[in-house]
Design a protein around this motif. Structure first.
Motif, mmCIF file in Angstrom:
data_model
loop_
_atom_site.group_PDB
_atom_site.id
_atom_site.type_symbol
_atom_site.label_atom_id
_atom_site.label_comp_id
_atom_site.label_asym_id
_atom_site.label_seq_id
_atom_site.Cartn_x
_atom_site.Cartn_y
_atom_site.Cartn_z
ATOM 1 N N ILE A 89 -33.223 -2.732 46.717
ATOM 2 C CA ILE A 89 -33.808 -3.001 48.031
ATOM 3 C C ILE A 89 -32.685 -3.395 48.992
ATOM 4 N N ALA A 90 -32.569 -2.613 50.064
ATOM 5 C CA ALA A 90 -31.610 -2.915 51.134
ATOM 6 C C ALA A 90 -32.374 -3.601 52.259
ATOM 7 N N GLY A 135 -35.509 -10.565 43.915
ATOM 8 C CA GLY A 135 -34.110 -10.990 43.868
ATOM 9 C C GLY A 135 -33.208 -10.090 43.053
ATOM 10 N N ALA A 136 -33.692 -9.649 41.905
ATOM 11 C CA ALA A 136 -32.873 -8.804 41.034
ATOM 12 C C ALA A 136 -32.666 -7.404 41.618
ATOM 13 N N ARG A 143 -27.630 -9.299 50.110
ATOM 14 C CA ARG A 143 -28.497 -10.381 49.610
ATOM 15 C C ARG A 143 -28.571 -11.552 50.597
ATOM 16 N N ASP A 144 -27.422 -12.039 51.057
ATOM 17 C CA ASP A 144 -27.418 -13.203 51.950
ATOM 18 C C ASP A 144 -28.145 -12.904 53.263
ATOM 19 N N ARG A 149 -32.979 -13.730 56.547
ATOM 20 C CA ARG A 149 -34.097 -13.204 57.340
ATOM 21 C C ARG A 149 -35.428 -13.620 56.739
ATOM 22 N N VAL A 150 -35.512 -13.629 55.409
ATOM 23 C CA VAL A 150 -36.740 -14.073 54.734
ATOM 24 C C VAL A 150 -37.015 -15.531 55.098
#
Length: 165
Positions: A89-90, A135-136, A143-144, A149-150
């Motif tokens: 996931i990008a 997450g995986a 990721r950061d 944004r989340v």
């Protein structure tokens, strides 16, 4: 001499009673002062809390526009659920809600519908829940940025929960 000793004893007892009374009065005054300070602090806390809540409501009312439709909401939920079947996931893959309508409210949403959307949005966008679910799969270099944004979306949802509850 015995009469003098009896008189001295009575005087000492009287002074002891006066001292106890003064001590009790002093303790009562101290308790009263502390209680008044606690009441003042409680009132000030309630005023700050009410002011903060009013600011949140005002801000949310000014930035939350119920512009979505049921179709938009359903397509957003479906896009979010598609993340579960992806291998990686990008940031561009995540169906980010629009800032002016994070909950994707429609003009006809009543209080019950808003509450359901808030609960669903919290379960979707809470950073720990998002990380546990995806997450995986997150692209390591993004990721950061994704998690930042989340967190931003989660904060907005929680702020709206305070407004609509």
């Amino acid at each position: 001499r015995a009469a003098r000793e009896a008189e001295d004893r009575k005087l000492r007892e009287l002074e002891a009673r006066r001292a106890k009374t003064k001590k009790a009065q002093k303790e009562m005054m101290e308790q009263l002062r502390r209680k008044q300070e606690e009441e003042i602090a409680h009132r000030e806390h309630q005023q700050r809390k009410a002011s903060a809540e009013a600011k949140i409501r005002q801000k949310a009312a000014s930035i939350t526009l119920a512009t979505a439709t049921d179709a938009i909401y359903e397509s957003h939920v479906a896009a979010y659920e598609r993340l579960r079947s992806m291998d990686t996931i990008a940031e561009s893959d995540v169906p980010w809600p629009i800032p002016s309508n994070v909950l994707l409210l429609t003009p006809r949403d009543d209080a019950g519908a808003r509450k359901k959307k808030i609960v669903r949005a919290i379960s979707r966008w809470h950073p720990d829940k998002f990380n546990a679910a995806f997450g995986a799969k997150l692209v390591e270099t993004e990721r950061d940025a994704i998690m930042a944004r989340v967190r931003s979306v989660s904060d907005a949802v929680i702020e709206l929960r305070q407004v609509f509850n």
